[in-house]
Design an enzyme around this catalytic site. Structure first.
Site, PDB file in Angstrom:
ATOM      1  N   LYS A 102       0.858  -1.184   0.000  1.00  0.00           N
ATOM      2  CA  LYS A 102       0.000   0.000   0.000  1.00  0.00           C
ATOM      3  C   LYS A 102       0.889   1.226   0.000  1.00  0.00           C
ATOM      4  CE  LYS A 102      -4.469   0.971   0.037  1.00  0.00           C
ATOM      5  NZ  LYS A 102      -5.499   0.261  -0.741  1.00  0.00           N
ATOM      6  N   ASP A 158      -6.865   4.623  -4.971  1.00  0.00           N
ATOM      7  CA  ASP A 158      -7.563   4.493  -3.694  1.00  0.00           C
ATOM      8  C   ASP A 158      -8.226   5.858  -3.464  1.00  0.00           C
ATOM      9  OD1 ASP A 158      -7.631   2.479  -1.207  1.00  0.00           O
ATOM     10  OD2 ASP A 158      -7.465   4.487  -0.376  1.00  0.00           O
TER      11      ASP A 158
END
Length: 452
Positions: free
Chosen positions: A114, A154
């Site tokens: 991430k 995201d």
């Protein structure tokens, strides 16, 4: 050990606690997996860097960028980039940790990672976002690649940001590679529709597909059910669209300012809800302009969880459902909670759901549709091919069905069977999803000699 190392990383500690506290039945049945715990909870690599960029006034701005490459046991690191002022190392580590198991559940060869930055694209001009993205990629490119680490979008990172970053990557490396997913149609992305990249759309779609499989397992269907949805972004919009398509009634949407209630949509199936609610007045103006829905009530500063419903789809942000919210949902006879956002229910809320027979399906399983389509985009890029929307959608349905069945069957194997009747669930999907993902990653690590 994790707490002693990172005592101030609250989000990361919550994510680790949620996974490990649910896995006792797995460790009781298969003690060999205990040897993997320490390694799984520690990122393989944490990258932090400065992102300097110039605003339209000519002033230099500085942001802090991150990439956490958590686990590469089953494939290249894979996980989104989040641009939001709240981004810090704890949040990126929590998201990366969750991503390990989410990616494993898809059955696609993707490891967990991430990244992101505390940059806020809201209120910025296109030229400011372009300069920021180019600066961000100027550092990030050193650490990613199609067989190393493949970021996606995201919160705060959509088609515009992916395009700007991909352009800078090509400029620096002189390579057109599948190094980012969520790209536009015509230059490596999945064909969906002009206003939506496949990754974002399919988080919402996949969420509802998983819900539909669970309801059919219980002898029910989504048609006629009342659904509350939090959020007004892409996940919430497309989850609402798919719920409407399957005959449900969508009661709410929300944002940080409040909740709209008793939404009535006039458009038929295929609706894209464009409700980005900045304030109640703005939303009323939006309705007047487009005439696609009406709203009966507005709750300023409130979340949707006091509204009576059959199904709750938290799709906004982490920890939006606390203990009191879970108690309210149970009191109002909500029978299904499927998580569209990452970690939207805190651990106290999860326990209340499970103790009261609510069918609780955790985010790492329920919202895996986005990364599943990311994985499919990687496959298309590697093969220099493209699939139609129908092909991608069919593959996603198969993946979500497999995630549901695997979570159910793994829970049964560990003594928490998936028998569901009359909306009462005896299946611990939290255990099933966590254990299935953990087993796949742990088996790969052990086979590769990373644990002795």
């Amino acid at each position: 050990k994790v707490r002693s190392r990172d005592p101030n990383q609250g989000e990361f500690l919550q994510a680790v606690d949620e996974v490990l506290s649910s896995l006792r039945p797995l460790f009781d049945r298969y003690p060999k997996y205990l040897s993997v715990l320490s390694a799984v909870c520690e990122p393989e690599r944490v990258i932090q860097f400065r992102v300097p960029w110039q605003d339209d006034k000519g002033d230099m701005q500085i942001n802090r960028g991150f990439r956490v490459q958590f686990n590469q046991a089953i494939g290249p690191y894979k996980g989104g980039l989040r641009f939001h002022p709240s981004v810090n190392l704890s949040i990126i580590k929590f998201l990366g940790f969750e991503q390990i198991f989410k990616n494993a559940l898809t059955t696609l060869p993707m490891g967990g990672g991430k990244g992101g930055c505390d940059f806020d694209p809201k209120g910025k001009t296109d030229s400011e976002v372009l300069r920021f993205c180019q600066s961000f990629m100027t550092e990030l490119y050193k650490h990613i690649g199609p067989d190393v680490d493949v970021p996606a979008g995201d919160i705060g990172v959509g088609g515009r940001e992916i395009g700007f970053m991909f352009g800078q990557y090509k400029r620096i490396t002189n390579r057109h590679q599948g190094v980012l997913t969520g790209k536009g149609w015509g230059w490596g992305g999945s064909l969906i529709r002009p206003e939506a990249t496949g990754i974002i759309l399919y988080i919402g779609y996949g969420l509802v597909y998983a819900l539909d499989f669970a309801m059919k397992d219980a002898g029910e269907c989504l048609a006629g059910k009342k659904v509350t949805i939090s959020g007004s972004g892409n996940v919430a919009q497309f989850a609402a669209e798919k719920c409407l398509e399957l005959g449900a009634t969508v009661l709410t949407l929300s944002d940080s300012a409040g909740t709209i209630y008793e939404v009535k949509f006039y458009s038929p199936h295929g609706l894209i809800i464009r409700a980005v609610i900045k304030a109640h007045v703005h939303f009323i103006e939006l309705i007047a302009e487009h005439s696609f829905c009406s709203i009966h009530r507005y709750f300023e500063g409130k979340r949707p969880w006091s509204v009576a419903c059959d199904v709750a789809l938290p799709s906004a942000t982490q920890n939006e459902i606390e203990k009191k919210d879970a108690e309210s949902l149970v009191k109002n006879n909500c029978k299904y909670v499927f998580e569209g956002a990452n970690m939207p229910s805190n651990n106290d809320a999860i326990e209340i759901f499970k103790k009261n027979g609510v069918v609780y399906f955790p985010a790492k399983a329920a919202n895996a549709g986005g990364v599943a389509v990311s994985g499919l985009e990687m496959a298309q890029n590697s093969g220099r091919v493209h699939w139609s929307r129908e092909e991608v959608d069919a593959k996603l349905k198969g993946i979500m069905e497999n995630i549901y069945n695997t979570s159910r069957d793994t829970a049964a194997d560990l003594g928490h069977p998936g028998m569901m009747t009359g909306y009462v669930s005896l299946c611990d999907f939290q255990l099933g999803a966590n254990a299935a993902g953990f087993k796949k990653v742990a088996d790969a690590m052990i086979a590769q000699g990373q644990v002795f």
